[in-house]
Write an enzyme that holds these catalytic residues in place. Structure first.
Site, PDB file in Angstrom:
ATOM      1  N   GLU A   1      83.614  37.561 -75.086  1.00 21.27           N
ATOM      2  CA  GLU A   1      83.230  38.043 -76.435  1.00 21.27           C
ATOM      3  C   GLU A   1      84.061  37.369 -77.525  1.00 21.27           C
ATOM      4  OE1 GLU A   1      80.695  39.445 -77.444  1.00 21.27           O
ATOM      5  OE2 GLU A   1      79.895  40.291 -75.584  1.00 21.27           O
TER       6      GLU A   1
HETATM    7  C1  FAD Z   1      84.438  36.878 -66.160  1.00 18.36           C
HETATM    8  C2  FAD Z   1      83.647  36.353 -67.317  1.00 18.36           C
HETATM    9  C3  FAD Z   1      82.550  37.054 -67.780  1.00 18.36           C
HETATM   10  C4  FAD Z   1      81.778  36.541 -68.813  1.00 18.36           C
HETATM   11  N1  FAD Z   1      80.630  37.198 -69.199  1.00 18.36           N
HETATM   12  C5  FAD Z   1      79.768  36.566 -70.031  1.00 18.36           C
HETATM   13  C6  FAD Z   1      78.458  37.092 -70.271  1.00 18.36           C
HETATM   14  O1  FAD Z   1      78.083  38.162 -69.764  1.00 18.36           O
HETATM   15  N2  FAD Z   1      77.606  36.394 -71.063  1.00 18.36           N
HETATM   16  C7  FAD Z   1      77.960  35.202 -71.630  1.00 18.36           C
HETATM   17  O2  FAD Z   1      77.148  34.617 -72.322  1.00 18.36           O
HETATM   18  N3  FAD Z   1      79.210  34.685 -71.450  1.00 18.36           N
HETATM   19  C8  FAD Z   1      80.104  35.318 -70.656  1.00 18.36           C
HETATM   20  N4  FAD Z   1      81.348  34.787 -70.424  1.00 18.36           N
HETATM   21  C9  FAD Z   1      81.726  33.548 -71.097  1.00 18.36           C
HETATM   22  C10 FAD Z   1      82.785  33.766 -72.175  1.00 18.36           C
HETATM   23  O3  FAD Z   1      82.240  34.430 -73.277  1.00 18.36           O
HETATM   24  C11 FAD Z   1      83.368  32.373 -72.517  1.00 18.36           C
HETATM   25  O4  FAD Z   1      84.141  31.962 -71.411  1.00 18.36           O
HETATM   26  C12 FAD Z   1      84.192  32.410 -73.782  1.00 18.36           C
HETATM   27  O5  FAD Z   1      83.366  32.575 -74.905  1.00 18.36           O
HETATM   28  C13 FAD Z   1      85.013  31.120 -73.973  1.00 18.36           C
HETATM   29  O6  FAD Z   1      84.213  29.984 -73.832  1.00 18.36           O
HETATM   30  P1  FAD Z   1      84.677  28.822 -72.844  1.00 18.36           P
HETATM   31  O7  FAD Z   1      84.983  29.429 -71.523  1.00 18.36           O
HETATM   32  O8  FAD Z   1      83.671  27.748 -72.886  1.00 18.36           O
HETATM   33  O9  FAD Z   1      86.037  28.301 -73.439  1.00 18.36           O
HETATM   34  P2  FAD Z   1      86.182  27.208 -74.593  1.00 18.36           P
HETATM   35  O10 FAD Z   1      85.275  27.509 -75.714  1.00 18.36           O
HETATM   36  O11 FAD Z   1      86.113  25.849 -73.985  1.00 18.36           O
HETATM   37  O12 FAD Z   1      87.677  27.482 -75.066  1.00 18.36           O
HETATM   38  C14 FAD Z   1      88.830  26.908 -74.421  1.00 18.36           C
HETATM   39  C15 FAD Z   1      90.040  27.173 -75.323  1.00 18.36           C
HETATM   40  O13 FAD Z   1      89.848  26.517 -76.578  1.00 18.36           O
HETATM   41  C16 FAD Z   1      89.989  27.447 -77.629  1.00 18.36           C
HETATM   42  N5  FAD Z   1      89.049  27.138 -78.709  1.00 18.36           N
HETATM   43  C17 FAD Z   1      87.768  26.733 -78.606  1.00 18.36           C
HETATM   44  N6  FAD Z   1      87.230  26.594 -79.824  1.00 18.36           N
HETATM   45  C18 FAD Z   1      88.173  26.958 -80.708  1.00 18.36           C
HETATM   46  C19 FAD Z   1      88.230  27.040 -82.128  1.00 18.36           C
HETATM   47  N7  FAD Z   1      87.175  26.762 -82.885  1.00 18.36           N
HETATM   48  N8  FAD Z   1      89.393  27.449 -82.703  1.00 18.36           N
HETATM   49  C20 FAD Z   1      90.463  27.752 -81.956  1.00 18.36           C
HETATM   50  N9  FAD Z   1      90.472  27.685 -80.620  1.00 18.36           N
HETATM   51  C21 FAD Z   1      89.341  27.301 -80.000  1.00 18.36           C
HETATM   52  C22 FAD Z   1      89.698  28.809 -77.021  1.00 18.36           C
HETATM   53  O14 FAD Z   1      90.327  29.854 -77.744  1.00 18.36           O
HETATM   54  C23 FAD Z   1      90.257  28.645 -75.618  1.00 18.36           C
HETATM   55  O15 FAD Z   1      91.632  28.936 -75.614  1.00 18.36           O
HETATM   56  C24 FAD Z   1      82.154  35.318 -69.423  1.00 18.36           C
HETATM   57  C25 FAD Z   1      83.291  34.627 -68.970  1.00 18.36           C
HETATM   58  C26 FAD Z   1      84.008  35.107 -67.920  1.00 18.36           C
HETATM   59  C27 FAD Z   1      85.180  34.291 -67.413  1.00 18.36           C
END
Ligand code: FAD
Length: 600
Positions: free
Chosen positions: A442
């Site tokens: 989220e």
């Molecule tokens: C167990 C689990 C359940 C989940 N459930 C759902 C679900 O039901 N539905 C769904 O759609 N998704 C779900 N997710 C996905 C989750 O919402 C994403 O993992 C999350 O939004 C982060 O995206 P990412 O993993 O691609 O990380 P990234 O976006 O690649 O982020 C990596 C790092 O970079 C930082 N970062 C990225 N962009 C910025 C920025 N603009 N400014 C500052 N820092 C930044 C982040 O803070 C983080 O530290 C789930 C994930 C997990 C692990």
């Protein structure tokens, strides 16, 4: 092993005295949510959490959700039956619209009940949390036909819901979503693409799962403005409401992860056999806008997960500290050569840190929930607007700070257990592992902090932020004028911390435009400063109310005395961090960015 017991006295205090349930229950449509009804509901919820959900929390973690070769998912022992009882008892529809079978109770009351689910079994609770999100999306922008077809069964829990946003290249940046949705000319669309990390994407609780999916239509503009929202059921629903053919949606695999093992996190494939049939929610290209409206509640709920799991870790740590005998405590005359570790000052420091932060976070969250109810239902438009501004400011704070704090508090929970905390059987380690996801999904903490400094602080030149800081100042002044020296000390601590917060706001507003790198480098410390001071504010208010009860001789004196003591600890031991955070925010940005990327 310790057993979860909902902190009912504390919950009632925060609901009734800090968040104003009485006032909320007078809002149009909430007449049923009186403090008496709330007390009965909390009592029932606490039994369900203690008797049904808590006993399968550890076993669910050990067993995990398992995907079978045919793509179905077997939930851990006891979960399916618990889910059946959860729905039969009407917990799914507590705050949902009565038109679709819900009970229409205030968000404030639902927040307290949900805290119990988060505490007793986070992995179980995620199914209902995601279903609530899906219900809200359909209710918010779906056509009447969509609402009639899906909502009654979802509100009853007969079908569950999911949120399919994330793709391998689209996480924090949802503008990068690639899943395609092609109109079929009959009002439906065919979707194809892959979604990852989908919570409860597949399970064996129900016959149908209603997926909410973000996708792009063929001629959609690039970026955030080209994303639409679709309802894609696992099993198609006939016009008469019966289940029809299987849709082209499959769970390709489940992730192996650090915590919440009983919550199936699925890779979902749409359209492998020609296209999954989907129904547009609202208008094309406005999907992300709808998601953002909904996200307030989803982010708030994840913040409450931080509160709930920290409460559970605290209860477990207290039980262990009372029991474990080791060494002789400094400064305490127990008479015995050795005593329980709860007598060691350092254990007390950890338990007080856990207790004070949980109480502060809970109070901030419940007060925000009450503002949500007022923002929706207050008869006066100006008041609705004012409450909504407060909610908008507080959402990233509740989400970001409660979940970050949960990392620290669940880790302290392990520390209180010593070596046994590192051993799975005590259950303390599970809380630490389970809590770890809450700062990520989220919207990560970084994303919450960006929201707080941008949309919530700089966009209105700090007007709402400063008005809340002024309100905190008023509480500090009331405390400073109190006859009780302990309350005066709390007031002094709060005033000093608010001065730091105001300095940070004054710096952040111009820096956001003039020095964006430095402003963003200080964004998370700014978020933490807000959480710390908002928590101190609510602890100060709680101390004032407790002192009044003690003076009037109303209510349980030991509870109110402990409240003042905990607020004093918060002011003495936690609020002094505010000055340090303000210095980091206003002076730290350049060092953060000083090394070139290739120097790492
Ligand atoms: C167990 C689990 C359940 C989940 N459930 C759902 C679900 O039901 N539905 C769904 O759609 N998704 C779900 N997710 C996905 C989750 O919402 C994403 O993992 C999350 O939004 C982060 O995206 P990412 O993993 O691609 O990380 P990234 O976006 O690649 O982020 C990596 C790092 O970079 C930082 N970062 C990225 N962009 C910025 C920025 N603009 N400014 C500052 N820092 C930044 C982040 O803070 C983080 O530290 C789930 C994930 C997990 C692990």
């Amino acid at each position: 092993m310790s057993q979860y017991h909902a902190p009912l006295a504390e919950m009632q205090f925060v609901l009734n005295e800090l968040a104003g349930l009485d006032q909320v229950s007078q809002l149009p449509g909430f007449e049923e949510g009186t403090p008496d009804v709330a007390a009965a509901i909390l009592e029932e919820g606490s039994k369900f959490a203690t008797d049904i959900l808590d006993p399968i929390n550890y076993s669910g973690d050990q067993e995990g959700a398992q995907r079978r070769d045919d793509g179905t998912v077997r939930m851990p022992a006891g979960f399916k039956d618990a889910y059946r009882q959860f729905c039969e008892n009407g917990w799914m529809g507590l705050a949902k619209n009565p038109e679709y079978g819900g009970q229409g109770l205030p968000q404030l009351l639902s927040t307290a009940v949900e805290e119990m689910w988060h505490s007793s079994n986070l992995a179980f609770d995620l199914c209902s949390m995601l279903t609530q999100g899906a219900i809200e999306a359909i209710e918010l922008r779906g056509t009447d036909a969509l609402k009639q077809r899906f909502l009654p069964n979802m509100v009853a829990g007969t079908w569950t819901g999911t949120m399919n946003l994330t793709e391998p290249q689209a996480g924090s940046d949802l503008a990068a979503v690639r899943t395609r949705a092609v109109p079929q000319g009959d009002g439906t669309y065919k979707l194809s693409g892959q979604k990852i990390f989908i919570t409860y994407g597949e399970h064996d609780y129900t016959d149908n799962i209603i997926h909410l999916v973000l996708a792009r239509t063929p001629d959609a503009p690039e970026g955030v403005k080209g994303i639409s929202l679709f309802v894609v059921p696992k099993v198609l629903v006939n016009d008469d409401g019966t289940l029809g053919a299987r849709n082209d949606v499959a769970c390709a695999s489940l992730e192996h992860k650090l915590g919440i093992h009983a919550s199936p996190t699925a890779v979902m494939v749409f359209g492998d056999k020609g296209g999954a049939i989907g129904y547009l929610v609202g208008e094309e290209n406005r999907g992300l806008e709808y998601m953002f409206i909904m996200m307030n509640l989803a982010r708030f709920s994840v913040g409450m997960e931080g509160v709930g799991i920290s409460e559970r870790a605290y209860q477990r740590a207290v039980a262990y500290a009372r029991d474990r005998v080791q060494g002789r405590a400094a400064g305490i005359e127990t008479g015995a050569a050795t005593g329980a570790i709860i007598d060691h000052p350092d254990i007390r420091r950890m338990l007080m840190t856990m207790r004070a932060n949980v109480e502060a976070m809970r109070a901030v969250a419940y007060v925000t929930a009450a503002a949500m109810d007022n923002a929706h239902r207050h008869p006066d438009a100006e008041a609705r607007k004012r409450h909504q501004s407060f909610v908008d400011l507080m959402i990233p704070i509740v989400k970001g700070c409660s979940t970050e704090m949960a990392q620290e508090l669940t880790s302290l929970g392990v520390q209180v257990h010593g070596g046994m905390g590192y051993i799975e059987e005590t259950g303390a380690a599970q809380h630490l592992r389970d809590a770890r996801i809450t700062t990520i999904y989220e919207g990560t903490t970084g994303i919450q902090a960006n929201d707080l400094i941008g949309r919530k602080t700089a966009r209105d030149a700090g007007v709402v932020a400063r008005s809340v800081a002024a309100e905190i100042d008023r509480t500090a002044a009331e405390l400073a004028a109190h006859g009780d020296p302990s309350l005066r000390a709390i007031g002094a601590g709060l005033a000093e911390a608010t001065t730091a917060l105001k300095a940070a706001i004054d710096w952040m507003v111009p820096a956001f435009g003039a020095k964006p790198g430095a402003a963003h480098a200080g964004a998370v410390p700014y978020l933490r400063l807000w959480g710390l001071v908002a928590g101190g504010w609510q602890m100060g208010r709680a101390a004032l109310i407790a002192a009044r009860h003690l003076q009037d001789g109303t209510g349980a004196a030991p509870f109110f005395k402990a409240k003042i003591t905990t607020a004093r600890f918060y002011a003495d031991c936690l609020l002094p961090q505010a000055a340090g955070l303000a210095r980091t925010i206003t002076g730290g940005g350049e060092s953060v960015m000083a090394l070139a990327a290739d120097q790492f």
